[in-house]
Design an enzyme around this catalytic site. Sequence first.
Site, PDB file in Angstrom:
ATOM      1  N   GLY A  45       0.841  -1.183   0.000  1.00  0.00           N
ATOM      2  CA  GLY A  45       0.000   0.000   0.000  1.00  0.00           C
ATOM      3  C   GLY A  45       0.877   1.233   0.000  1.00  0.00           C
ATOM      4  N   GLN A  50       3.349   9.857   0.937  1.00  0.00           N
ATOM      5  CA  GLN A  50       4.617   9.120   0.899  1.00  0.00           C
ATOM      6  C   GLN A  50       5.423   9.408  -0.368  1.00  0.00           C
ATOM      7  OE1 GLN A  50       2.646   5.174   2.024  1.00  0.00           O
ATOM      8  NE2 GLN A  50       4.594   5.106   3.122  1.00  0.00           N
ATOM      9  N   CYS A  99       6.357   0.020   7.160  1.00  0.00           N
ATOM     10  CA  CYS A  99       5.927   1.153   6.339  1.00  0.00           C
ATOM     11  C   CYS A  99       7.108   1.592   5.476  1.00  0.00           C
ATOM     12  CB  CYS A  99       5.483   2.296   7.257  1.00  0.00           C
ATOM     13  SG  CYS A  99       4.942   3.774   6.368  1.00  0.00           S
ATOM     14  N   LEU A 100       6.834   1.889   4.216  1.00  0.00           N
ATOM     15  CA  LEU A 100       7.903   2.325   3.310  1.00  0.00           C
ATOM     16  C   LEU A 100       8.568   3.600   3.810  1.00  0.00           C
ATOM     17  CD1 LEU A 100       6.175   1.692  -0.142  1.00  0.00           C
ATOM     18  CD2 LEU A 100       7.824   0.228   1.041  1.00  0.00           C
ATOM     19  N   HIS A 141      -4.040   1.533   7.957  1.00  0.00           N
ATOM     20  CA  HIS A 141      -2.647   1.996   7.930  1.00  0.00           C
ATOM     21  C   HIS A 141      -2.481   3.108   6.889  1.00  0.00           C
ATOM     22  CE1 HIS A 141       1.871   1.256   7.919  1.00  0.00           C
ATOM     23  NE2 HIS A 141       1.686   2.002   6.841  1.00  0.00           N
ATOM     24  N   GLU A 142      -3.003   2.867   5.676  1.00  0.00           N
ATOM     25  CA  GLU A 142      -2.833   3.861   4.609  1.00  0.00           C
ATOM     26  C   GLU A 142      -3.651   5.118   4.897  1.00  0.00           C
ATOM     27  OE1 GLU A 142      -0.461   3.497   2.698  1.00  0.00           O
ATOM     28  OE2 GLU A 142      -0.133   1.379   3.110  1.00  0.00           O
ATOM     29  N   HIS A 145      -2.035   7.735   6.947  1.00  0.00           N
ATOM     30  CA  HIS A 145      -1.115   8.649   6.252  1.00  0.00           C
ATOM     31  C   HIS A 145      -1.835   9.915   5.790  1.00  0.00           C
ATOM     32  CE1 HIS A 145       2.583   6.364   6.160  1.00  0.00           C
ATOM     33  NE2 HIS A 145       1.986   5.283   5.678  1.00  0.00           N
TER      34      HIS A 145
HETATM   35 NI    NI Z   1       2.840   3.329   5.700  1.00  0.00          NI
END
Ligand code: NI
Length: 190
Positions: A45, A50, A99-100, A141-142, A145
């Site tokens: 995701g 991000q 997480c990226l 989670h997304e 953000h």
């Molecule tokens: Ni993340």
Amino acid sequence: MILPIYIYGQPVLRKVAKPITPDYPNLKELIQNMKETMYASDGIGIAAPQVGLDVRLIYIDVDVIAQSRPELKDIRMVLINPELEVDESSKTVTAEEGCLSLPGIHENVTRHDRIRLKWLDENWRPHDEVIEGYLARVVQHEYDHLEGHMFIDHVSAIRKQLNRGKLNNMVEGKVDCDYRVKTVRPQRRR
Ligand code: NI
């Protein structure tokens, strides 16, 4: 085009993202770039902040982990301006997240197991679904953000303290990962 991933410490990750308007420039191209960026960094995701954009856009592909979770087969979603309602009456589940934007950190996060999600897809068609299980976790989670939150905000003070060194390194630009990143200070390989 693969875009650099914005890393912890970047102010855009702490902003409340703005709704996408129908005249948003080059939206199709942005969605395509987010997909390419996510696949290049082995994510499941990605949210627009991000890649440095404070807009309410998410791409999710959980099909890539369907081998271990068959119920996720063929699930790929573009979420424009999602509206999330957590079902507080649903059970809570604790599972590890990464997480990226937080490379090298993996921590258990407790979340509710059921949500109601309304969103627009890439063709601006509206959807309204109840989502359960692992996908509900990924969406939460997304969605975080878009609200300027990250999963590290959900872990205990002690666990966060244990990750303090890694978080400070990220702000300092000391990040080791095999995808392109954008840190607050110029990246320094260790
Ligand atoms: Ni993340």
